[in-house]
Design an enzyme around this catalytic site. Structure first.
Site, mmCIF file in Angstrom:
data_model
loop_
_atom_site.group_PDB
_atom_site.id
_atom_site.type_symbol
_atom_site.label_atom_id
_atom_site.label_comp_id
_atom_site.label_asym_id
_atom_site.label_seq_id
_atom_site.Cartn_x
_atom_site.Cartn_y
_atom_site.Cartn_z
ATOM 1 N N CYS A 158 0.821 -1.205 0.000
ATOM 2 C CA CYS A 158 0.000 0.000 0.000
ATOM 3 C C CYS A 158 0.859 1.259 0.000
ATOM 4 O O CYS A 158 1.490 1.576 -0.995
ATOM 5 C CB CYS A 158 -1.006 -0.032 1.153
ATOM 6 S SG CYS A 158 -2.411 1.085 0.894
ATOM 7 N N HIS A 181 -3.710 -5.171 0.802
ATOM 8 C CA HIS A 181 -3.091 -5.525 2.083
ATOM 9 C C HIS A 181 -3.090 -7.045 2.267
ATOM 10 O O HIS A 181 -3.947 -7.596 2.975
ATOM 11 C CB HIS A 181 -3.830 -4.850 3.239
ATOM 12 C CG HIS A 181 -3.452 -3.416 3.428
ATOM 13 N ND1 HIS A 181 -2.431 -3.008 4.253
ATOM 14 C CD2 HIS A 181 -3.946 -2.284 2.863
ATOM 15 C CE1 HIS A 181 -2.310 -1.692 4.212
ATOM 16 N NE2 HIS A 181 -3.220 -1.227 3.375
ATOM 17 N N GLU A 199 -1.232 -8.872 4.075
ATOM 18 C CA GLU A 199 -1.008 -9.295 5.465
ATOM 19 C C GLU A 199 -2.314 -9.440 6.230
ATOM 20 O O GLU A 199 -2.382 -10.193 7.217
ATOM 21 C CB GLU A 199 -0.071 -8.300 6.167
ATOM 22 C CG GLU A 199 -0.697 -7.048 6.713
ATOM 23 C CD GLU A 199 -1.072 -5.998 5.671
ATOM 24 O OE1 GLU A 199 -1.661 -4.966 6.047
ATOM 25 O OE2 GLU A 199 -0.790 -6.206 4.463
#
Length: 240
Positions: A114, A216, A218
């Site tokens: 990001c 994202h 993660e």
């Protein structure tokens, strides 16, 4: 041999408790867990301004994850701040710009997420749209606002890229951003697009693994195997 992964940290001020306004260094735990589950030993890299300490930080890790966060100061890419710009953190910008340059000089693989992707692009001469409202072609909802592990739109991957070799032609991703790449830095190529034409990933040309993604991953690794594979792909490049 353990692969040490440095994850760029951020600073936030306490809003309550015994020390309101007191600065704390932190990173969201999903980054740490995703790196650890992929076989890395995670370390938080706090924002510092001393060049020698920064070089020592980079030398002590085998790969770097650039985490998300604030908007990047538009003065870094030659623009004045526009009305829709949100909070910036110039000290972090300066730190990460030098960190990126140092890591690449030391041939340390980078996975940028990001804001991290934007920082990669700006560091090497690319530019950003300060807000989606300034990009007339951007029609998809790019900030889902909540439900981090929910995938909300598709991205298509460019053939011949590392990400295409991992995901194939397309994948569904989550989305939490209001800025996008305008001009891609000359040493990078766009590796993925949303269906409205927004650049969703970039890769640096050459052998060193330097990959940025707009979404994202993660936040997705607990529920989605394909995003676990992205961290594994990065880890495969670390220490080789």
């Amino acid at each position: 041999m353990a692969k040490r992964i440095g994850i760029t940290g951020n600073i936030m001020a306490d809003q309550s408790g015994p020390f309101p306004g007191y600065n704390r260094a932190y990173v969201n735990n999903d980054y740490i867990q995703s790196a650890a589950e992929a076989g890395g030993v995670p370390f938080i890299l706090p924002v510092i301004q001393e060049t020698e300490l920064l070089k020592e930080q980079v030398s002590q890790v085998d790969g770097i994850i650039l985490s998300g966060g604030q908007d990047i100061d538009p003065l870094l890419y030659g623009e004045e701040p526009l009305q829709a710009l949100r909070k910036t953190f110039p000290d972090r910008d300066a730190y990460e710009k030098e960190l990126i340059q140092t890591a690449i000089a030391m041939e340390k693989p980078i996975l940028a997420i990001c804001r991290g992707m934007h920082m990669l692009n700006v560091t090497f001469g690319g530019t950003l749209y300060q807000d989606l409202s300034h990009a007339s072609f951007a029609e998809i909802k790019h900030d889902q606002e909540k439900d981090p592990p929910l995938k909300t739109h598709h991205v298509s991957f460019e053939k011949g890229t590392r990400l295409h070799s991992l995901f194939g032609d397309s994948a569904r991703v989550n989305s939490f951003h209001h800025q996008i790449i305008k001009e891609t830095a000359s040493t990078f190529k766009a590796a993925a697009y949303a269906k409205d034409g927004v650049i969703e990933a970039i890769e640096r040309t050459g052998e060193l693994f330097v990959v940025g993604v707009q979404w994202h991953p993660e936040m997705l690794t607990k529920k989605h195997e394909d995003m676990k594979k992205l961290f594994s792909l990065f880890m495969d490049a670390v220490g080789t």
